[in-house]
Design an enzyme around this catalytic site. Structure first.
Site, PDB file in Angstrom:
ATOM      1  N   GLU A  97       0.820  -1.202   0.000  1.00  0.00           N
ATOM      2  CA  GLU A  97       0.000   0.000   0.000  1.00  0.00           C
ATOM      3  C   GLU A  97       0.856   1.255   0.000  1.00  0.00           C
ATOM      4  O   GLU A  97       1.907   1.295   0.629  1.00  0.00           O
ATOM      5  CB  GLU A  97      -0.855   0.036   1.266  1.00  0.00           C
ATOM      6  CG  GLU A  97      -1.763  -1.136   1.383  1.00  0.00           C
ATOM      7  CD  GLU A  97      -2.514  -1.125   2.707  1.00  0.00           C
ATOM      8  OE1 GLU A  97      -3.355  -1.991   2.882  1.00  0.00           O
ATOM      9  OE2 GLU A  97      -2.243  -0.240   3.531  1.00  0.00           O
ATOM     10  N   CYS A 110       3.114   8.267   1.713  1.00  0.00           N
ATOM     11  CA  CYS A 110       3.440   7.315   2.771  1.00  0.00           C
ATOM     12  C   CYS A 110       3.745   5.984   2.086  1.00  0.00           C
ATOM     13  O   CYS A 110       2.862   5.384   1.478  1.00  0.00           O
ATOM     14  CB  CYS A 110       2.207   7.232   3.684  1.00  0.00           C
ATOM     15  SG  CYS A 110       2.384   6.097   5.039  1.00  0.00           S
ATOM     16  N   CYS A 117       4.809  -7.388   7.790  1.00  0.00           N
ATOM     17  CA  CYS A 117       5.730  -6.905   8.818  1.00  0.00           C
ATOM     18  C   CYS A 117       5.861  -7.979   9.883  1.00  0.00           C
ATOM     19  O   CYS A 117       4.900  -8.671  10.203  1.00  0.00           O
ATOM     20  CB  CYS A 117       5.196  -5.617   9.445  1.00  0.00           C
ATOM     21  SG  CYS A 117       6.343  -4.845  10.612  1.00  0.00           S
ATOM     22  N   CYS A 121       2.972  -5.352  16.185  1.00  0.00           N
ATOM     23  CA  CYS A 121       2.442  -4.355  17.117  1.00  0.00           C
ATOM     24  C   CYS A 121       0.936  -4.607  17.252  1.00  0.00           C
ATOM     25  O   CYS A 121       0.239  -4.847  16.271  1.00  0.00           O
ATOM     26  CB  CYS A 121       2.717  -2.935  16.610  1.00  0.00           C
ATOM     27  SG  CYS A 121       4.486  -2.565  16.520  1.00  0.00           S
ATOM     28  N   CYS A 124      -1.783  -2.767  15.047  1.00  0.00           N
ATOM     29  CA  CYS A 124      -1.448  -2.484  13.646  1.00  0.00           C
ATOM     30  C   CYS A 124      -1.923  -3.605  12.721  1.00  0.00           C
ATOM     31  O   CYS A 124      -1.671  -4.779  12.970  1.00  0.00           O
ATOM     32  CB  CYS A 124       0.063  -2.298  13.509  1.00  0.00           C
ATOM     33  SG  CYS A 124       0.597  -2.051  11.815  1.00  0.00           S
ATOM     34  N   CYS A 335      -1.946   2.041   8.195  1.00  0.00           N
ATOM     35  CA  CYS A 335      -1.011   0.964   7.910  1.00  0.00           C
ATOM     36  C   CYS A 335      -1.646  -0.426   7.700  1.00  0.00           C
ATOM     37  O   CYS A 335      -2.122  -1.046   8.647  1.00  0.00           O
ATOM     38  CB  CYS A 335      -0.064   0.911   9.116  1.00  0.00           C
ATOM     39  SG  CYS A 335       1.400  -0.030   8.850  1.00  0.00           S
TER      40      CYS A 335
HETATM   41  N1  SAH Z   1       7.450   0.114  11.255  1.00  0.00           N
HETATM   42  C1  SAH Z   1       7.559   1.542  11.272  1.00  0.00           C
HETATM   43  C2  SAH Z   1       6.879   2.260  10.117  1.00  0.00           C
HETATM   44  C3  SAH Z   1       5.501   1.790   9.697  1.00  0.00           C
HETATM   45  S1  SAH Z   1       4.122   2.163  10.737  1.00  0.00           S
HETATM   46  C4  SAH Z   1       7.044   2.082  12.605  1.00  0.00           C
HETATM   47  O1  SAH Z   1       6.434   1.330  13.332  1.00  0.00           O
HETATM   48  O2  SAH Z   1       7.296   3.235  12.920  1.00  0.00           O
HETATM   49  C5  SAH Z   1       3.970   3.898  10.739  1.00  0.00           C
HETATM   50  C6  SAH Z   1       3.224   4.420  11.953  1.00  0.00           C
HETATM   51  O3  SAH Z   1       1.817   4.073  11.880  1.00  0.00           O
HETATM   52  C7  SAH Z   1       3.722   3.812  13.255  1.00  0.00           C
HETATM   53  O4  SAH Z   1       3.886   4.816  14.211  1.00  0.00           O
HETATM   54  C8  SAH Z   1       2.588   2.868  13.617  1.00  0.00           C
HETATM   55  O5  SAH Z   1       2.573   2.593  14.967  1.00  0.00           O
HETATM   56  C9  SAH Z   1       1.385   3.641  13.145  1.00  0.00           C
HETATM   57  N2  SAH Z   1       0.141   2.858  13.052  1.00  0.00           N
HETATM   58  C10 SAH Z   1      -0.004   1.553  12.786  1.00  0.00           C
HETATM   59  N3  SAH Z   1      -1.299   1.188  12.818  1.00  0.00           N
HETATM   60  C11 SAH Z   1      -2.012   2.301  13.100  1.00  0.00           C
HETATM   61  C12 SAH Z   1      -3.401   2.578  13.280  1.00  0.00           C
HETATM   62  N4  SAH Z   1      -4.307   1.617  13.153  1.00  0.00           N
HETATM   63  N5  SAH Z   1      -3.770   3.838  13.578  1.00  0.00           N
HETATM   64  C13 SAH Z   1      -2.843   4.830  13.695  1.00  0.00           C
HETATM   65  N6  SAH Z   1      -1.513   4.629  13.527  1.00  0.00           N
HETATM   66  C14 SAH Z   1      -1.100   3.381  13.258  1.00  0.00           C
END
Ligand code: SAH
Length: 360
Positions: A97, A110, A117, A121, A124, A335
Site C-alpha cells: 500500500e 506514505c 511486517c 504491534c 497495527c 497501515c
Molecule cells: N514500522 C515503522 C513504520 C511503519 S508504521 C514504525 O512502526 O514506525 C507507521 C506508523 O503508523 C507507526 O507509528 C505505527 O505505529 C502507526 N500505526 C499503525 N497502525 C495504526 C493505526 N491503526 N492507527 C494509527 N496509527 C497506526
C-alpha cells in the site's frame, strides 16, 4: 533475455555509469546515458519504447540489456478529505500500500518498505498479516515514480516511511532507495522532506545517522514504560525504551516521537508525565496520532477532547507537540488496512485473476 539489469535498483550515478558503457559500446555519444537517467525518475517514461528522444536502435539495445519494471496498480481510492490510497501488486504477486496525503501546498506520500511486517504491534493491521518479504530498492522508490506516471501525475513533496513494514529491518534496500529519493538526478526530494519511521531498530538508527544527508527520523514510542510498551510492541524485548531513547539522544538531528492514542490504554495523565520526561531527555518533538480503528484489532481511539488534554499535559512539561489529523478513515488508510480488507489473510493470488482498477 536472461540477466537483464534492473536500472531502477541502482542509484542514479551507478545507472548512468552502466548506461554510458552501453552507449559508447554502441557508438552512441556518452550524453545518452544522462538522457536515459532523466527518464528513469525525474520525468519517468513507462518503458524504453516511450523514450522517443532516443534513436530507435538505442531503445532496442537498452531493452536487450536492461529493465525498468512497473508496479501494477490494483486499486486506487480517494477519501472525501483528498487522501488517496493505492494498492500495488509486485511482480511475485505480493501487494503493498501507498497513501498520498495532501495538506495545503504539501503532498506527503506514505510508502511501504516491506510486504507485511514481522513486528506484530498489537494495534497495527500490517502486523496481523505477518511478514512476507523485504521490498527491493526499486519497489520502494517506484512508489514515488508511479505517482509521476499517473495521468495526470500526482505531485509528491514529502515522503514518509510509514506504510507497511519496518524500514530499518530492510536497510540494505532502504539505504540506496534514500539516495534515489533524494538525489537531484533521481526523484529530487529534499532530505528534510524524507522521514524514516522505526520502532527503534538500533543498528538502523546508527546507519541512518551516519548518512550525511539530513533525513528525518521518527520513532514509534506508543508507551512511556517498558511494561506497557512490551504489551503493545513485542520488539520492545529486543530494543527496550532506555536503549531507544539513548539512540535518539545520539542521533545528531532532532527526532520525532510517534504516539498512537489508544483509549484507556496509554492516554492517562500519568502516561503524559512519563512521556514528557522521555521526550525532554532527547529533545524530541511528539506527534500524537489518533488511532485508526478497524483492520482487525479491538483497540478504541482516544476521544478527541482527551487527546487535546493529553497534548496540553505534555506542553505543560515543556514538550513540543502536534496532534495529527486522522486522514482517510473512510478508505481504511492506516497501515495495512486496505490490504487486510481486500485480500484478507489468503495467500497472494496469481497475477491474472483480478486486475481491475477502481478510481473513486
Ligand atoms: N514500522 C515503522 C513504520 C511503519 S508504521 C514504525 O512502526 O514506525 C507507521 C506508523 O503508523 C507507526 O507509528 C505505527 O505505529 C502507526 N500505526 C499503525 N497502525 C495504526 C493505526 N491503526 N492507527 C494509527 N496509527 C497506526
Amino acid at each position: 533475455m536472461p540477466d537483464r539489469l534492473n536500472l531502477l535498483n541502482l542509484p542514479p550515478a551507478d545507472a548512468e555509469r552502466v548506461l554510458r558503457e552501453l552507449a559508447t559500446s554502441r557508438g552512441e555519444p556518452a550524453y545518452r546515458a544522462a538522457q536515459v537517467v532523466r527518464r528513469l525518475w525525474k520525468n519517468p517514461a513507462p518503458g524504453f519504447a516511450e523514450m522517443t528522444e532516443l534513436p530507435a536502435v538505442l531503445r532496442v539495445s537498452l531493452a536487450e540489456h536492461f529493465t525498468i519494471p512497473r508496479l501494477e496498480l490494483v486499486t486506487r481510492q480517494q477519501s472525501v478529505d483528498g487522501t488517496q490510497k493505492f494498492l500495488f501488486r509486485l511482480p511475485d504477486g505480493q501487494a503493498i500500500e501507498t497513501v498520498m496525503i495532501p495538506d495545503g501546498s504539501r503532498a506527503t506520500l506514505c510508502i511501504s518498505s516491506q510486504a507485511g511486517c514481522a513486528l506484530q504491534c498489537a494495534f497495527c493491521a500490517t502486523g496481523r498479516m505477518g511478514f512476507q518479504r523485504n521490498l527491493a530498492t526499486w519497489e520502494i522508490a517506484a512508489q514515488v515514480r508511479e505517482m509521476r506516471l499517473l495521468d495526470p501525475p500526482v505531485p509528491v513533496t514529502n515522503v514518509v516511511f510509514m506504510g507497511m513494514g519496518e524500514p530499518l529491518m530492510n536497510w540494505k534496500a532502504v539505504d540506496p532507495a534514500l539516495t534515489i529519493l533524494n538525489s537531484p538526478d533521481g526523484l529530487g526530494i529534499g532530505a528534510r522532506h524524507i522521514t524514516v519511521s522505526t520502532v527503534g531498530v538500533l543498528p538502523g538508527i546508527v546507519a541512518l545517522g551516519e548518512r550525511p544527508e539530513q533525513f528525518r527520523l521518527a520513532i514509534s514510542i506508543h508507551a512511556p514504560s517498558d511494561a506497557l510498551r512490551q504489551e503493545l510492541m513485542p520488539i520492545n524485548t529486543k530494543y527496550p525504551l532506555a536503549a531507544v531513547i539513548d539512540a535518539a539522544k545520539q542521533f545528531d538531528r532532532r527526532v520525532t516521537f510517534e504516539y498512537v492514542m489508544l483509549g484507556r490504554v496509554n492516554d492517562a495523565t500519568e502516561h503524559a508525565i512519563q512521556l514528557a520526561r522521555l521526550a525532554k531527555e532527547c529533545r524530541a518533538f511528539v506527534n500524537l496520532i489518533p488511532l485508526h480503528e478497524g483492520g482487525g484489532t479491538t483497540f478504541r481511539a482516544t476521544p478527541p477532547a482527551r487527546i487535546a488534554t493529553f497534548a496540553r499535559e505534555l506542553r505543560a512539561h515543556g514538550v513540543e507537540v502536534a496532534v495529527r489529523k486522522s486522514r482517510g478513515t473512510d478508505i481504511s488508510a492506516a497501515c495495512g488496512q486496505l490490504r487486510v480488507e481486500r485480500l484478507g489473510r489468503r495467500p497472494p493470488r496469481p497475477a491474472d485473476q483480478d486486475g481491475h482498477v477502481h478510481v473513486v
